[in-house]
Design a protein around this motif. Structure first.
Motif, PDB file in Angstrom:
ATOM      1  N   TRP A 288       0.813  -1.215   0.000  1.00 14.76           N
ATOM      2  CA  TRP A 288       0.000   0.000   0.000  1.00 14.76           C
ATOM      3  C   TRP A 288       0.847   1.266   0.000  1.00 14.76           C
ATOM      4  CZ3 TRP A 288       0.167   3.322   4.367  1.00 14.76           C
ATOM      5  CH2 TRP A 288       0.970   2.856   5.416  1.00 14.76           C
ATOM      6  N   PRO A 293      -2.179   4.942  -6.260  1.00 16.76           N
ATOM      7  CA  PRO A 293      -3.401   4.829  -7.057  1.00 16.76           C
ATOM      8  C   PRO A 293      -3.438   5.887  -8.150  1.00 16.76           C
ATOM      9  CG  PRO A 293      -3.869   5.881  -4.950  1.00 16.76           C
ATOM     10  CD  PRO A 293      -2.414   5.498  -4.928  1.00 16.76           C
ATOM     11  N   HIS A 457      -8.302   2.306  -3.469  1.00 14.39           N
ATOM     12  CA  HIS A 457      -8.571   3.720  -3.221  1.00 14.39           C
ATOM     13  C   HIS A 457     -10.013   4.069  -3.613  1.00 14.39           C
ATOM     14  CE1 HIS A 457      -8.143   8.125  -3.957  1.00 14.39           C
ATOM     15  NE2 HIS A 457      -7.527   8.004  -2.799  1.00 14.39           N
ATOM     16  N   LYS A 460     -12.393   2.846  -1.004  1.00 19.52           N
ATOM     17  CA  LYS A 460     -12.456   3.749   0.151  1.00 19.52           C
ATOM     18  C   LYS A 460     -13.330   4.964  -0.171  1.00 19.52           C
ATOM     19  CE  LYS A 460      -9.619   5.634   3.757  1.00 19.52           C
ATOM     20  NZ  LYS A 460      -8.339   5.948   4.269  1.00 19.52           N
ATOM     21  N   LYS A 461     -13.136   5.479  -1.385  1.00 17.93           N
ATOM     22  CA  LYS A 461     -13.883   6.673  -1.799  1.00 17.93           C
ATOM     23  C   LYS A 461     -15.390   6.421  -1.789  1.00 17.93           C
ATOM     24  CE  LYS A 461     -13.751  10.165  -5.403  1.00 17.93           C
ATOM     25  NZ  LYS A 461     -13.124  10.622  -6.615  1.00 17.93           N
TER      26      LYS A 461
END
Ligand SMILES: CCCCCCCCCCCCC[C@H](O)CC(=O)SCCNC(=O)CCNC(=O)[C@H](O)C(C)(C)COP(=O)(O)OP(=O)(O)OC[C@H]1O[C@@H](n2cnc3c(N)ncnc32)[C@H](O)[C@@H]1OP(=O)(O)O
Length: 719
Positions: A288, A293, A457, A460-461
């Motif tokens: 990570w 991203p 990513h 998560k968004k």
């Protein structure tokens, strides 16, 4: 730590310093004790403001300290000292005031919050109760019903709601500390008699008995065996019925039982596991923190069945532009109506404008040419998906990420249909996709770290808890589900009923047992997969081979139900019967009883008594055993990944901490011993054969769960 400064001549400003959320570690508590003493002893200081550095007031007690022998000044006397101060103390709340952070603020004489702040007592979610006076002060301040709601659910409230409830005295859009300092100057020298919440009587209620009984019933129903919500109700009851000092004693007593409980350990493990999965790694070593991203502004969804619709809603609600493609005209019209309804209902619930204009609908796959990322959600059929991937690879712009919402098909095979296999990953959503929090991000052997980082990513968004996993049949969640379902069927063959199996699992804490859950999901889904795998044979009802596939035990019970058109809730018949198709109330079905009896007689199966312990051990330990194999195979990087997947995607009871944590609580040696026992009894069931990793861990003295990764690493290096 806490920093002390004097501002505006006569205000002592205490700033909590413990990034990122200013948790009340021993050092912070010591800092508060010292600085409060200093402020109270300096004659020039007329009032005090407490704030937190970097825009966060305080995220509560330091959860990391809970597992240790806690040192430093305790919270309760520290907060009492603040409340009994003769100079006004004002809490300047920015960011969060949670748990002990809010309890600290409740000990202050005034509370001023920024309009974007969030407040709450989430201790119950950690298996605890607010034990720094929160259960005694909050009901005195805002009344018992509102306090019960906040304390038993742990929900966060906005500053506006906090103002309405009376938790804060003022909210501001300006610099909170400046406003609080000004306010502190204005109240200097005023009497504080009416500002000490502990001296308030608890607001009366017409019928406390009925109120607490209803609250208790509610937590029993929703908590499914969790003990903290029950203790929370008991503590608030003490506030309503006892003087403050006795209420505090009760709060302490109840906390003592929770603090060392297995449930508290499990829930605190979940808290950190949920955050640990964000620090993902791939079996190649990519991670990570080293994989960037790429930005995704515009996305496309291909296929607008149930899953595609939910995914489109999730993307649009997060502010992305979405091209929603469905090649069948009728389905496209229906999907547009359904998606519009979902967006409107969601927006109404959240009090925002529906993101209708974020989605354009198209029957033409060519219209995805300018998007940054595509999520394919067509029917779960490899040939169809392969065709779609080939088409997408030809039409999309260079660099577009191609994702598939398969629930278990081979990512690598799909990637091989494209010109850029490194841009292909799985994004496995769970139904309903706009509601369920889990996202499995699946990387194949050729997926690039950028593709994984971008999918993580994006997850998560759009508000998902995303877990990166390797490519294998069923990935993590469905691969582990297979032995669980299989054992449930075997138990029916051996004499159990669906109700009995479900009851054992529901008492364990699942919202629904395996059979009620299968009826809800639709029995035809698995049937189709088994047919594609060649497991469903036409002569399934006769002969020795009827219950054997590829040399192993197989139960055709699910196939036989489907052959009868019993697909579960949607057809009104499945493992249970329903009043009508689509109805949700499951009732035992005498037809099924007869069917099972005939089936057992036909196959010469001898019925025996099966108790709840056997149901739990066979269903759960076989699932856990597969979890160990997944770790062994490097499909999941650590036990936390598996546990988070099970909690968020499969409703594993959170207070049990996920399957792998549960195994560690039961004791790995015990799990191994029971698997060995059941495998001996059922040698034709490979899922009961204990995994190498489980054996290795037991041989290594059953290390605590946070040490498993070391054993796994060693195991991988030996292979
Ligand atoms: C016989 C024995 C008898 C014993 C009796 C014992 C008596 C003990 C007395 C105790 C008194 C009780 C006091 C109090 O009532 C108890 C509590 O306060 S419990 C804590 C309550 N607070 C919370 O639950 C808040 C938890 N945090 C969050 O919800 C979120 O982190 C956030 C604050 C909303 C921020 O969210 P995000 O911005 O998304 O950030 P992250 O969540 O990723 O967090 C960033 C980073 O911070 C770490 N962290 C967050 N909160 C805490 C915390 N309270 N303690 C420690 N660490 C915290 C988080 O883990 C992240 O770090 P990472 O894990 O990524 O390294």
């Amino acid at each position: 730590m806490a920093q002390y400064t004097r501002v505006s001549g006569s205000v002592g400003l205490i700033t909590l310093q413990n990034p990122p959320v200013n948790a009340l570690s021993a050092a912070v508590r010591q800092g508060i004790v010292n600085t409060v003493q200093r402020a109270l002893s300096e004659p020039e200081v007329k009032s005090v403001v407490i704030c937190g550095q970097k825009g966060a007031f305080c995220g509560g007690a330091d959860i990391k300290e809970f597992g240790t022998n806690m040192s430093g000044p305790p919270l309760v006397p520290m907060i009492h000292a603040i409340e009994s101060a003769v100079k006004p103390v004002v809490a300047a709340i920015e960011g969060v005031a949670l748990g002990g952070g809010l309890e600290l603020a409740l000990g202050c004489h005034y509370r001023i919050a920024h309009s974007k702040a969030r407040l709450g007592l989430p201790e119950v979610t950690l298996g605890l109760l607010p034990a720094a006076g929160g259960t005694q002060r909050l009901p005195r301040l805002i009344g018992v019903p509102a306090a019960l709601d906040l304390i038993t659910t742990g929900r966060h409230v906005t500053a506006t709601e906090a103002l309405q409830l009376g938790i804060v005295d003022q909210i501001t859009d300006h610099n909170t500390v400046d406003v609080a300092v000004k306010f502190a100057l204005s109240v200097a020298g005023q009497s504080l008699d009416s500002r000490r919440i502990s001296s308030y009587p608890c607001p009366r209620h017409s019928d406390f008995d009925a109120l607490f009984e209803a609250a208790m019933q509610k937590v029993h129903q929703s908590a499914r065996g969790a003990i903290a919500p029950v203790a929370c109700v008991q503590a608030v009851r003490a506030a309503a019925t006892l003087p403050y000092s006795q209420g505090m004693e009760r709060e302490k007593e109840l906390m003592a039982t929770l603090f060392t409980s297995g449930q508290a350990r499990a829930l605190q493990y979940c808290f950190f596991a949920q955050r640990a999965v964000g620090r993902w790694s791939m079996s190649s070593g990519a991670r990570w923190d080293t994989s960037k991203p790429r930005p995704v502004h515009k996305a496309a969804v291909i296929g607008l069945g149930t899953m595609g619709r939910g995914i489109a809603v999730a993307l649009a609600q997060a502010g992305l532009s979405v091209v929603a493609v469905e090649t069948q005209e009728k389905q496209l019209i229906e999907a547009k109506q359904a998606v519009t309804g979902m967006l409107e209902r969601g927006a109404k619930r959240r009090g925002v404008t529906p993101a209708l204009d974020k989605i354009t609908y198209s029957p033409n796959i060519q219209n995805v040419a300018d998007v940054d990322l595509i999520i394919e959600a067509v029917f779960e059929d490899m040939a169809l998906k392969e065709k779609v991937f080939k088409q997408l690879s030809a039409v999309c712009k260079p660099g577009t990420f191609l994702c598939t919402n398969t629930s278990g098909l081979d990512i690598n095979r799909l990637a091989s249909q494209t010109c850029n296999p490194e841009l292909v990953v799985g994004m496995h959503f769970f139904a309903p996709a706009h509601v369920m929090k889990l996202l499995e991000v699946v990387y194949g052997p050729r997926s690039s770290p950028h593709a994984v980082a971008t999918a993580m990513h994006l997850g998560k968004k759009i508000g998902k808890v995303s877990v990166a996993v390797g490519n294998c049949r069923g990935f993590v969640g469905n691969r582990m589900l297979k032995p669980y379902l299989e054992q449930a069927l075997f138990l029916l063959e051996e004499g159990a009923t669906p109700e009995q199996v479900d009851q054992a699992l529901e008492e364990f804490g699942f919202a629904m047992g395996v059979f009620r859950m299968s009826d809800l999901s639709g029995l035809d889904v698995g049937w189709r997969v088994r047919k594609a795998d060649g497991l469903v044979t036409s002569d399934a009802t006769t002969g020795q081979q009827a219950r054997i596939r590829q040399g192993h035990r197989y139960s055709p019970l699910g196939d036989l139900l489907c052959e009868q058109g019993r697909f579960g809730q949607k057809t009104g018949r499945g493992w249970y019967q329903y009043d009508k198709p689509g109805s949700r109330v499951a009732k035992p079905d005498p037809w099924l009883q007869n069917f099972l009896e005939e089936y057992r007689a036909r196959h010469g199966l001898v019925v025996r008594r099966i108790d709840h312990q056997e149901v739990l051990e066979r269903c759960l330990y076989s699932l856990i055993n597969e979890g160990f194999r997944i770790l062994e195979d490097g499909i999941a990087a650590g036990p936390e990944d598996i546990d988070v997947i099970y909690m968020f995607g499969y409703s594993w009871p959170r207070h049990r901490g996920g399957p792998m944590f549960y195994a560690s609580m039961v004791g790995l040696a015990r799990v191994l011993e029971r698997l060995e026992y059941y495998h001996q009894a059922h040698p034709d069931v490979p899922s009961l054969h204990p995994s190498t990793l489980l054996r290795k861990l037991v041989a290594n003295g059953s290390p605590p769960i946070h040490k498993w990764r070391e054993v796994i690493k060693k195991l991988h290096s030996q292979l």
